[in-house]
Design a protein around this motif. Structure first.
Motif, short mmCIF file in Angstrom:
data_model
loop_
_atom_site.label_atom_id
_atom_site.label_comp_id
_atom_site.label_asym_id
_atom_site.label_seq_id
_atom_site.Cartn_x
_atom_site.Cartn_y
_atom_site.Cartn_z
N SER A 176 0.85 -1.19 0.00
CA SER A 176 0.00 0.00 0.00
C SER A 176 0.88 1.23 0.00
O SER A 176 2.07 1.17 0.34
CB SER A 176 -0.91 0.03 1.24
OG SER A 176 -0.11 0.25 2.39
N GLY A 177 0.26 2.35 -0.36
CA GLY A 177 0.97 3.62 -0.32
C GLY A 177 1.45 3.92 1.08
O GLY A 177 2.56 4.44 1.29
N SER A 178 0.62 3.58 2.06
CA SER A 178 1.01 3.84 3.46
C SER A 178 2.26 3.05 3.81
O SER A 178 3.20 3.58 4.41
CB SER A 178 -0.12 3.44 4.40
OG SER A 178 -1.26 4.20 4.13
N ASN B 5 5.28 4.67 2.16
CA ASN B 5 5.78 5.88 2.82
C ASN B 5 6.35 5.57 4.21
O ASN B 5 7.31 6.19 4.65
CB ASN B 5 4.65 6.92 2.92
CG ASN B 5 4.45 7.63 1.60
OD1 ASN B 5 5.41 7.81 0.82
ND2 ASN B 5 3.23 8.02 1.30
N TYR C 113 -1.07 14.61 2.72
CA TYR C 113 -1.51 13.32 3.26
C TYR C 113 -0.60 12.24 2.70
O TYR C 113 -0.34 12.21 1.49
CB TYR C 113 -2.97 13.00 2.88
CG TYR C 113 -3.37 11.60 3.32
CD1 TYR C 113 -3.47 11.30 4.68
CD2 TYR C 113 -3.59 10.59 2.39
CE1 TYR C 113 -3.80 10.01 5.09
CE2 TYR C 113 -3.92 9.30 2.80
CZ TYR C 113 -4.02 9.01 4.16
OH TYR C 113 -4.33 7.74 4.56
N HIS C 114 -0.12 11.35 3.59
CA HIS C 114 0.83 10.34 3.13
C HIS C 114 0.49 8.93 3.58
O HIS C 114 1.21 8.00 3.24
CB HIS C 114 2.25 10.72 3.58
CG HIS C 114 2.68 12.04 3.03
ND1 HIS C 114 3.03 12.22 1.72
CD2 HIS C 114 2.77 13.27 3.62
CE1 HIS C 114 3.34 13.50 1.51
NE2 HIS C 114 3.18 14.16 2.64
N GLY C 115 -0.57 8.75 4.35
CA GLY C 115 -0.92 7.38 4.70
C GLY C 115 -1.58 7.25 6.05
O GLY C 115 -1.68 8.22 6.82
N ASN C 116 -2.02 6.03 6.34
CA ASN C 116 -2.91 5.82 7.49
C ASN C 116 -2.24 5.19 8.71
O ASN C 116 -2.91 4.87 9.68
CB ASN C 116 -4.11 5.00 7.05
CG ASN C 116 -3.70 3.64 6.48
OD1 ASN C 116 -2.64 3.12 6.82
ND2 ASN C 116 -4.53 3.08 5.63
N GLU D 45 4.55 15.52 -2.03
CA GLU D 45 4.00 15.07 -3.32
C GLU D 45 4.38 16.12 -4.36
O GLU D 45 4.17 17.31 -4.13
CB GLU D 45 2.48 15.03 -3.25
CG GLU D 45 1.87 13.85 -2.56
CD GLU D 45 0.35 13.97 -2.64
OE1 GLU D 45 -0.25 13.30 -3.50
OE2 GLU D 45 -0.23 14.74 -1.86
N SER E 119 -2.19 16.21 -3.89
CA SER E 119 -3.53 15.68 -4.17
C SER E 119 -4.57 16.15 -3.14
O SER E 119 -5.39 17.02 -3.46
CB SER E 119 -3.46 14.16 -4.23
OG SER E 119 -2.91 13.63 -3.03
N ASP F 129 6.57 11.48 -2.86
CA ASP F 129 5.40 10.61 -2.74
C ASP F 129 4.66 10.66 -4.07
O ASP F 129 3.96 11.64 -4.37
CB ASP F 129 4.52 11.10 -1.58
CG ASP F 129 3.25 10.26 -1.40
OD1 ASP F 129 2.90 9.52 -2.35
OD2 ASP F 129 2.62 10.35 -0.33
N VAL G 97 2.55 8.36 -4.99
CA VAL G 97 1.48 7.38 -4.84
C VAL G 97 0.27 7.73 -5.72
O VAL G 97 -0.37 6.86 -6.31
CB VAL G 97 1.09 7.24 -3.35
CG1 VAL G 97 -0.22 6.51 -3.17
CG2 VAL G 97 2.21 6.53 -2.59
N GLN G 98 -0.02 9.03 -5.83
CA GLN G 98 -1.15 9.43 -6.67
C GLN G 98 -0.72 9.81 -8.07
O GLN G 98 -1.48 9.66 -9.02
CB GLN G 98 -1.84 10.66 -6.04
CG GLN G 98 -2.47 10.40 -4.71
CD GLN G 98 -3.98 10.63 -4.73
OE1 GLN G 98 -4.62 10.65 -5.77
NE2 GLN G 98 -4.55 10.79 -3.57
N LYS H 25 -1.04 3.40 -5.23
CA LYS H 25 -2.38 3.20 -5.81
C LYS H 25 -2.45 2.57 -7.21
O LYS H 25 -3.01 1.50 -7.37
CB LYS H 25 -3.11 4.54 -5.85
CG LYS H 25 -3.41 5.11 -4.48
CD LYS H 25 -4.14 6.42 -4.59
CE LYS H 25 -4.28 7.10 -3.25
NZ LYS H 25 -5.28 6.47 -2.35
C1 LIG Z 1 -0.37 10.97 -1.62
C2 LIG Z 1 -0.71 9.72 -0.91
N1 LIG Z 1 0.25 9.02 -0.31
C3 LIG Z 1 -0.04 7.87 0.33
C4 LIG Z 1 -1.30 7.38 0.43
C5 LIG Z 1 -1.59 6.13 1.20
O1 LIG Z 1 -1.85 5.09 0.33
P1 LIG Z 1 -2.71 3.82 0.80
O2 LIG Z 1 -4.10 4.30 1.03
O3 LIG Z 1 -2.56 2.88 -0.35
O4 LIG Z 1 -2.10 3.30 2.04
C6 LIG Z 1 -2.32 8.09 -0.18
C7 LIG Z 1 -3.72 7.60 -0.12
O5 LIG Z 1 -4.68 8.25 -0.43
C8 LIG Z 1 -2.02 9.29 -0.87
O6 LIG Z 1 -2.98 10.01 -1.46
#
Ligand SMILES: Cc1ncc(COP(=O)(O)O)c(C=O)c1O
Length: 1021
Positions: free
Chosen positions: A695-697, A700, A723-726, A797, A801, A830, A832-833, A860
Motif C-alpha cells: 500500500s501507499g502507506s 511511505n 496526506y501520506h498514509g494511514n 508530493e 492531491s 510521494d 502514490v497518486q 495506488k
Molecule cells: C499521496 C498519498 N500518499 C499515500 C497514500 C496512502 O496510500 P494507501 O491508502 O494505499 O495506504 C495516499 C492515499 O490516499 C495518498 O494520497
C-alpha cells in the motif's frame, strides 16, 4: 365556442390610480404576464407586496365572485401551501370597479403576494420537486373540498371534459400531422365522458401551469413547491383534472415525460389517495390539456398576433405531445398505478394465478426430449462472476462458448437465463434510453432464456393461435419471433394472454399464418443460430405477456430499470409455463439500504461513503463503474484503476499467476526481478533499488524508516495539507489528518511548510513563488533543530492531491530539495497518486520540475486495484538500511502481485496511456478553462495530464472557497452519471483523476455535465 379574449389595456399610471383610489395604497407597479386579466405586481410604500388584477370588461361579476369565494374557502382550510388572499378596498369591497378609458366597467381585485419562484423559471426540476408539485396540488384539492358556487358550472374554454367544443381551433394549426393529432385527442376525450362522470367531482383550481406554481428557493435539491396562484379558471369537474393539468405542465422540458409524470402522480397520491378509476383517465386528461393548450394558442395567435403570453407554452406543449406520441394509454395507466404502489397491470395477478395452477399441464416448450434432462442456471447478472470482464461478455462468440461449456460441464441439456435479472450485456445503443437526469440503459430481462443447441424444436405450452410473427433482424435484436395468443378460462370466465418466442430460426416463420390454431405440445418453431438471432448465443427467449399494448413482435424483452415493476407485471415469471421444472430465479442480493445498514452494524463507523445518495457499485470496466441497476457511471476520480477498471490483461495476469504460485520473497522467483527492472527503467539511474510492499502507506512508512536509518535522525518536514498514509507515523506526518477533525496536531519531530498553492497560497501570483515557498524548508529545519530534532527527510508530493490538486510553482521542488539536502535530509517524492504516466508529459510528476529525489514511493495505480506498492531508492540508502535487521514483508513482492505490476506497466506502454493522459488532459484543461468563462463559480482550473482540479469560489476577487457548491456539484453530477469528488483544505476543489483510458468523448461528457449543473439555480452567484 369562441376562445378570443380581450385583455384590458391598463397602464402603470392607471394601476397606480386604482391602487390609491380603491385601496389607499401607494407604490410601484410592474406589469406581469397574464391570460385574461391585466395583472400588476405592486410594491407598496410600506414595503407590502401585492398583485392587482383588472378583469376584462364584461367579465361576469359572478365569475369574479367565484374566485373570491374559493380563495376565502381555501384560506379557512389553511393548507400548508402559499395561496393568495383577497384584500378589501377602502370601501370594504372584495371586488372593486374601475372605469376604463372607453367607459367600460372592469372588476378589480387586490391579492396578497405569494413568495416563491415560478416553476417555469426553476432549474432543475428534480424528481423530488416533481413529487412536491403533486403533493401541493393534492393539498389544494383537499382545501377546495366542500366548496361549490353557481359560477363554477359555467361554459368555459378550459373545460377538460368538453374539449370537443374547441376542436375547431385546431384549424389554426399549420402542420397537418399535428393538426390531425390535436383533433383526435380533443375529439377522443368526451368519449371518456362516462368514465369521467363517475369520478369524484368538485370545483377545480384548473390552472396548475408552470407560471402559476411557485417553488421555494434556492432550487437545489431542497426546493419544493410552496405556493399556487391565479385562481381565475375555477370550474366544476372531476378533481383528478387538477392533477392532469399539473402533470401536463410539470413534465414540460423533460426527456422522459412519462417518468416525470409518474413522480408528480406519486407525490399527489401520498397526500390524497387516487382511485383506480382516476388513474384510468389521467393520461387522456393530460394529453387533452396539452392538445387544448396548443389548439387554443394556435387560434389566439391567429386572431391576436403579437401577444406572446397567449402561446407561451405552445412549443413546449408540442414537445411533450411529440414525446408521448408512442406511449400506449394503458402503458401510461400502468406506470401511474405503479407510482401509487398498485399492481401496475391489473390483469397480471389473475394470469399469474392461472399459470401457477396450469404449470403441471403445460407442455414442455423445448419438447418432451429435453424436458427430462437437468437444467443449469446461467447467471448473466451485472455482478455475475461467471463470464469474466465486460470485454469478455461483449465478445458474444466467447460468451456462447462459455455458456455451452457451463451447460456441458453441468451435464445439463438446457441452460436457463433468469427472469427479472439485471444484466450487463445490454449496453448497445439499442438499449439506451433518454432519462430525465441522464441516459439510462434497459437492463432488466423480463423473459426466460433457454440456452440449447440451434435447431432445437420449440413447442406450444398451451393451446392457442398464432397472433403474429416477424423477423426482428439486426444485431442485439430478437431475430425471427413468434407470438401466440392463448384464450383460457378460470372461475371468473375467459381471458387471453400471449407468449413470445424470440431468437428462432428463419425457417420457423415459413408457412406461418396469423390466426392458425396451435395445440399444446405442437412444434411451432426451432431455435435459431447466432447468425440469425441477433448475434446472441443460441437460445430461446420465452416470455409471457399479460397485455400486448397493441404491439407485436417488437414487444420488449428487456425493460428499463425505472419501470421495472410495470414490465414485470406485464410479463410475469414464465417459469410455470415452461412445462418442466425451472431452477430458482436470480440470486437474491442485498439491496443498497440493506448493505448500508449492515455496514453500520459490522464496519468501523469512520469508513465514509461517497455521495448523499450512496452508490451500490457492482462492476467496473475501463472508465466506467456500474451500479446494481446496471447503469454506467463515468468514473472521473478513481486513479487506482489506472489502466481502466478490470483491465482484461491485468485480470488475466492475476488469474494465471495465482493459479501457479503465490508466496513470499524468501524463495527465488523471476517476477520480482522483472518488475524491479521494469520499474527502475522508468526512473533516473540513481534510483536503482526496489522494495515491494502492499500500500501507499506501507511505502511511505518504509521510506521514512529508510531516511531515518540512513541519516540516523528523526525530524521530518512536510507540506501543509499533505496526506501520506494511514499508519501511526504517517498520520503524524500528514497535516491533512492530524490538523483535521479527531487529529492531535503535529508531533514534536515534524514541521510543515506552507502549501505551495499558486492560486490561494501565501505567495499567490508572485513570479518568484517557487523559491520563496522552498525557503520555508530552511526555516522548518531551523525550527526543528531548535526543538532538538535534526531533519531526516523532506517528504512531499510533486503535485499535491488532498491539498487540492495543487501544482507547485516552477522551481519549487528543485529549490526545496536543495535546501533539504543542504541540511542533510533525504528527499522523498510521494508519487502514490501522481506516478506511472498520469501527469502526461512525464512518467513521474517530479520530472515535470526537473527535480531528483532520493526515494520515490509508488502505490495506488501500480496494481490497478490489487494491493501493490513500492519504494525505490539509491544504493547508498538501501545499504544503510541493511543494518542487520531483516526487512520482511509477507505479501509484498509476491509472484502474483509482481505479475500484476508487470501487466500494468505493459498496458501503460502498449496503449500509450501516458500520451493519452497528456492529450486528453490538455484538451480537458482547455475545455474546463472555457467553462470557467461561463461560470464565475469556477475560480481556478489546474493540473497536469489527467491529474486535474478546479476550484469553486464564492467570489473571484477574494477567492473565498465555496465548499457547499462543490459538494452540491458532485452530488448533482452523480445523478447525471458522472463521478467526481472534492478535495483541498476547504473541500472546494473538484478533483479529476480518471483511469488513463479516459477519452476525449468522456472529457466532453464531463464538461457538459458540469456545465449543465452549474447552470442550475443553486450554482448561480
Ligand atoms: C499521496 C498519498 N500518499 C499515500 C497514500 C496512502 O496510500 P494507501 O491508502 O494505499 O495506504 C495516499 C492515499 O490516499 C495518498 O494520497
Amino acid at each position: 365556442m369562441t376562445v378570443g379574449i380581450h385583455k384590458p389595456a391598463v397602464t402603470a399610471d392607471d394601476a397606480a390610480r386604482i391602487l390609491l383610489g380603491t385601496y389607499g395604497i401607494e407604490g410601484q407597479v410592474e406589469p406581469l404576464a397574464g391570460e385574461r386579466d391585466a395583472t400588476m405586481a405592486v410594491l407598496g410604500r410600506d414595503g407590502g407586496r401585492y398583485v392587482l388584477k383588472i378583469a376584462p370588461a364584461g367579465e361576469a361579476h359572478e365569475v369574479l365572485a367565484l374566485e373570491v369565494a374559493a380563495l376565502d374557502h381555501v384560506a379557512q382550510r389553511r393548507p400548508p401551501l402559499g395561496l393568495p388572499r383577497v384584500l378589501p378596498s377602502t370601501a370594504g369591497e372584495r371586488i372593486g370597479r374601475w372605469t376604463g378609458p372607453t367607459g367600460q366597467a372592469h372588476g378589480v381585485r387586490l391579492f396578497t403576494w405569494v413568495p416563491g419562484k415560478v416553476w417555469a423559471r426553476t432549474n432543475p426540476h428534480t424528481p423530488a420537486l416533481r413529487r412536491s408539485l403533486g403533493a401541493a396540488v393534492a393539498r389544494l384539492t383537499g382545501a377546495l373540498e366542500g366548496f361549490d358556487h353557481p359560477a363554477a358550472h359555467r361554459e368555459f374554454v378550459w373545460d377538460l371534459t368538453r374539449t370537443d367544443r374547441v376542436v375547431h381551433c385546431t384549424a389554426a394549426i399549420a402542420d397537418p400531422g399535428r393538426r390531425a393529432r390535436a383533433e383526435s385527442i380533443l375529439n377522443a376525450l368526451p368519449d371518456a365522458g362516462s368514465r369521467l362522470a363517475g369520478l369524484p367531482q368538485g370545483v377545480l383550481y384548473n390552472d396548475a401551469n408552470d407560471w402559476n406554481v411557485l417553488v421555494s428557493g434556492p432550487a437545489g435539491e431542497a426546493g419544493e413547491v410552496c405556493g399556487i396562484v391565479d385562481f381565475g379558471d375555477l370550474l366544476a369537474g372531476p378533481v383528478v383534472a387538477d392533477l392532469a393539468i399539473a402533470v401536463a405542465y410539470g413534465v414540460m422540458g423533460t426527456r422522459d415525460p412519462l417518468a416525470a409524470a409518474a413522480e408528480i402522480v406519486s407525490g399527489y397520491h401520498g397526500e390524497r389517495g387516487l382511485a383506480e378509476a382516476e388513474l384510468n383517465v389521467l393520461f387522456p386528461l393530460v394529453q387533452a390539456r396539452l392538445a387544448l393548450s396548443v389548439a387554443v394558442s394556435a387560434e389566439r395567435r391567429r386572431a391576436t398576433p403579437g401577444d406572446e403570453y397567449l402561446s407561451i407554452s405552445e412549443a413546449r406543449a408540442w414537445a411533450v405531445l411529440d414525446r408521448l406520441a408512442g406511449t400506449a394509454e394503458r402503458m401510461a395507466e400502468y406506470t401511474f398505478r405503479a407510482a401509487c404502489g398498485l399492481e401496475p397491470c391489473p390483469a397480471s395477478p389473475r394470469l399469474r394465478r392461472w399459470l401457477e395452477r396450469s404449470a403441471d399441464s403445460a407442455r414442455p416448450v423445448l419438447g418432451a426430449g429435453l424436458a427430462a434432462g437437468p437444467v443449469v442456471p446461467i447467471d448473466l447478472a451485472i455482478d455475475s462472476p461467471d463470464f469474466g470482464t465486460l470485454a469478455d461478455l461483449d465478445d458474444l462468440e466467447r460468451t456462447r462458448r462459455a455458456v455451452e461449456r457451463r451447460v456441458a460441464d453441468a451435464g445439463a441439456r438446457v441452460g436457463i437465463g433468469g427472469w427479472n435479472e439485471v444484466r450487463a450485456i445490454y449496453r448497445a445503443a439499442a438499449f439506451r434510453t433518454e432519462g430525465n437526469e441522464r441516459d439510462e440503459f434497459r437492463t432488466v430481462h423480463v423473459g426466460l432464456d433457454l440456452f440449447v443447441a440451434p435447431g432445437t424444436p420449440v413447442c406450444a405450452p398451451f393451446d392457442g393461435i398464432v397472433h403474429s410473427f416477424g423477423d426482428n433482424a439486426g444485431r442485439y435484436d430478437y431475430g425471427p419471433t413468434l407470438i401466440l395468443e392463448h384464450r383460457v378460462r378460470d372461475a371468473a370466465g375467459q381471458f387471453a394472454f400471449h407468449t413470445l418466442y424470440g431468437h428462432l430460426s428463419v425457417e420457423s416463420l415459413h408457412g406461418l399464418r396469423a390466426g392458425a390454431a396451435v395445440s399444446a405440445g405442437d412444434a411451432i418453431a426451432h431455435v435459431g443460430d447466432s447468425a440469425v438471432n441477433g448475434g446472441w448465443p443460441p437460445h430461446l427467449h420465452f416470455q409471457v405477456i399479460c397485455d400486448l399494448l397493441g404491439r407485436g413482435g417488437e414487444f420488449p424483452g428487456v425493460a428499463g430499470i425505472r419501470d421495472r415493476a410495470v414490465w414485470l407485471s406485464l410479463s410475469p415469471d414464465p417459469g410455470p409455463a415452461l412445462g418442466f421444472p425451472a431452477p430458482p430465479g436470480p440470486r437474491v442480493r442485498p439491496d443498497a439500504a440493506g448493505i448500508a445498514a449492515a455496514r453500520e452494524a459490522r464496519l468501523g463507523p469512520n469508513l465514509s461513503l461517497s455521495y448523499r445518495k450512496p452508490l451500490h457499485i457492482v462492476r467496473g470496466f475501463r472508465q466506467f463503474l456500474y451500479d446494481a441497476d446496471g447503469q454506467p457511471f463515468l468514473d472521473c476520480v478513481n486513479n487506482v484503476a489506472h489502466v481502466g477498471h478490470c483491465h482484461p490483461r491485468v485480470v488475466a495476469a492475476a488469474h494465471a499467476q495465482k493459479a501457479v504460485l503465490e508466496t513470499n520473497t524468501r524463495y527465488l522467483h523471476g517476477n520480482i526481478i522483472r518488475l524491479a527492472e521494469r520499474l527502475t527503467a522508468t526512473l533516473p539511474p540513481s534510483l536503482e533499488v526496489c522494495f515491494f510492499v502492499n500500500s501507499g502507506s506501507e511505502a511511505n512508512e518504509l521510506a521514512l524508516r529508510l531516511a531515518r536509518t540512513y541519516t540516523r535522525r528523526r525530524g521530518l518536514v512536510v507540506l501543509d495539507s499533505g496526506y501520506h498514509g494511514n499508519t501511526t507515523a504517517l498520520i503524524d506526518a500528514s497535516p491533512w489528518k492530524h490538523d483535521g477533525p479527531g487529529g492531535e496536531g503535529s508531533p514534536p519531530w515534524l514541521r510543515k511548510i506552507p502549501l505551495p498553492d499558486p492560486y490561494r497560497g501565501r505567495y499567490r501570483d508572485d513570479p518568484d513563488a517557487g523559491p520563496k515557498y522552498a525557503s520555508h524548508v530552511s526555516l522548518a529545519v531551523r525550527d526543528l533543530r531548535e526543538s532538538g530534532f535534526e531533519p531526516a527527510a523532506l517528504l512531499v508530493e510533486p503535485i499535491v492531491s488532498c491539498g487540492g490538486q495543487v501544482v507547485p510553482p516552477a522551481g519549487f521542488l528543485v529549490a526545496a530539495w536543495e535546501r533539504a539536502r543542504a541540511a542533510g535530509a533525504v528527499c522523498i517524492a510521494d508519487e502514490v497518486q501522481t506516478g506511472l504516466g498520469r501527469v502526461g508529459d512525464a512518467f513521474w510528476a517530479f520530472q515535470l520540475q526537473d527535480a531528483l529525489p532520493d526515494v520515490v514511493t509508488v502505490g495506488k495505480p501500480f496494481g490497478n486495484g490489487h494491493p501493490l506498492a513500492a519504494v525505490v531508492t539509491t544504493r547508498a540508502i538501501a545499504d544503510a538500511f541493511a543494518n542487520g535487521m531483516e526487512y520482511f514483508n509477507t505479501f509484498g513482492g509476491n509472484p502474483a502481485s509482481c505479475a500484476i505490476g508487470l501487466a500494468v506497466l505493459d498496458v501503460i506502454e502498449e496503449e500509450a496511456l501516458r500520451e493519452n493522459a497528456r492529450d486528453v488532459g490538455a484538451a480537458l484543461l482547455r475545455d474546463l478553462r472555457a467553462l470557467a468563462g461561463r461560470h464565475p463559480l469556477i475560480g481556478d482550473v489546474r493540473g497536469r495530464g489527467l491529474f486535474l482540479g478546479f476550484e469553486l469560489v464564492a467570489d473571484r476577487e477574494t477567492r473565498t472557497p465555496a465548499p457547499a457548491a462543490a459538494a452540491g456539484l458532485v452530488n448533482r453530477a452523480r445523478e447525471k452519471g458522472v463521478l467526481l469528488a472534492t478535495d483541498g483544505p476547504d473541500h472546494n476543489v473538484i478533483k479529476i483523476k480518471p483511469p488513463l483510458c479516459f477519452t476525449r468523448a468522456d472529457a466532453g461528457q464531463l464538461v457538459a455535465v458540469v456545465d449543465e449543473v452549474l447552470a442550475e439555480d443553486a450554482f448561480r452567484l
